[in-house]
Design a protein around this motif. Structure first.
Motif, PDB file in Angstrom:
ATOM      1  N   GLN A  46      95.833 -62.576  55.710  1.00 48.54           N
ATOM      2  CA  GLN A  46      94.852 -63.594  55.344  1.00 48.54           C
ATOM      3  C   GLN A  46      93.447 -63.012  55.427  1.00 48.54           C
ATOM      4  N   GLU A  47      92.597 -63.442  54.499  1.00 47.19           N
ATOM      5  CA  GLU A  47      91.201 -63.023  54.463  1.00 47.19           C
ATOM      6  C   GLU A  47      90.375 -63.979  55.313  1.00 47.19           C
ATOM      7  N   VAL A  48      89.720 -63.462  56.342  1.00 53.95           N
ATOM      8  CA  VAL A  48      88.834 -64.256  57.189  1.00 53.95           C
ATOM      9  C   VAL A  48      87.407 -63.975  56.732  1.00 53.95           C
ATOM     10  N   ASP A  49      86.692 -65.015  56.288  1.00 55.72           N
ATOM     11  CA  ASP A  49      85.333 -64.846  55.782  1.00 55.72           C
ATOM     12  C   ASP A  49      84.315 -64.714  56.912  1.00 55.72           C
ATOM     13  N   ASN A  50      84.467 -65.496  57.970  1.00 53.25           N
ATOM     14  CA  ASN A  50      83.624 -65.359  59.148  1.00 53.25           C
ATOM     15  C   ASN A  50      84.207 -66.164  60.299  1.00 53.25           C
ATOM     16  N   ILE A  51      83.592 -66.014  61.464  1.00 56.52           N
ATOM     17  CA  ILE A  51      84.008 -66.741  62.667  1.00 56.52           C
ATOM     18  C   ILE A  51      82.873 -67.692  63.015  1.00 56.52           C
ATOM     19  N   ASN A  52      83.191 -68.972  63.162  1.00 58.09           N
ATOM     20  CA  ASN A  52      82.193 -69.988  63.477  1.00 58.09           C
ATOM     21  C   ASN A  52      82.379 -70.484  64.903  1.00 58.09           C
ATOM     22  N   TYR A  92      81.785 -61.696  60.347  1.00 57.95           N
ATOM     23  CA  TYR A  92      82.816 -60.669  60.461  1.00 57.95           C
ATOM     24  C   TYR A  92      83.883 -60.942  59.403  1.00 57.95           C
ATOM     25  N   ALA A  93      83.683 -60.460  58.204  1.00 65.88           N
ATOM     26  CA  ALA A  93      84.682 -60.611  57.150  1.00 65.88           C
ATOM     27  C   ALA A  93      85.727 -59.513  57.312  1.00 65.88           C
ATOM     28  N   PHE A  94      86.999 -59.912  57.351  1.00 62.85           N
ATOM     29  CA  PHE A  94      88.075 -58.942  57.529  1.00 62.85           C
ATOM     30  C   PHE A  94      89.390 -59.545  57.069  1.00 62.85           C
TER      31      PHE A  94
END
Length: 149
Positions: A46-52, A92-94
């Motif tokens: 899965q593509e994580v766009d950022n952490i909120n 942190y996009a990963f």
């Protein structure tokens, strides 16, 4: 089978998960809190766009008993509400692969207006992963806030 797993992950079944660990038991308004964010891969990449992250507290608001704003009968009820004290968006996009773990160490500033947690006062840190086209995984961690003497 991969399409099936991706579809299930978009509904939150077998998707990535997040766990935030506080490195200190007690935090103080105006100081920093150190946290480690653990992201665990699910059954598909899965593509994580950022952490909120959101630092939140709870308060009690008196509202009309009828639920209508223009009700002036004087009858009220107490409702618990959430207030966001501070927000952080960590860019942190990963990609998180199945079974993979990613760790992020972060220091956050605790706002000076953070209420002390006495009695039923609650302060917590909400952590969420921003994943497109999916139910965003979340984590909630209760904080103990004290005054410096």
């Amino acid at each position: 089978m991969s399409f099936f797993k991706k579809t299930l992950a978009s509904f939150g079944i077998g998707s990535a998960s997040v766990d935030t660990v506080l490195k200190q038991e007690v935090v103080y308004p105006g100081q920093k809190v150190s946290v480690t964010i653990h992201v665990y891969g699910g059954s598909t990449a899965q593509e994580v766009d950022n952490i909120n992250l959101e630092l939140c507290c709870q308060y009690v608001k008196e509202v009309p008993a009828s639920g209508k704003e223009n009700d002036h009968s004087g009858r009220t009820r107490r409702v618990k509400k959430k207030h966001v004290l501070s927000k952080w968006s960590l860019p942190y996009a990963f990609t998180i692969e199945p079974g993979d773990t990613r760790d992020f160490d972060v220091e956050l500033d605790v706002p000076i207006n953070t209420p002390v947690t006495l009695g039923d006062a609650k302060v917590w840190l909400d952590t969420g992963l921003d994943i497109s086209m999916a139910v965003d995984p979340t984590d909630k961690d209760i904080l103990t806030v004290r005054l410096m003497l």
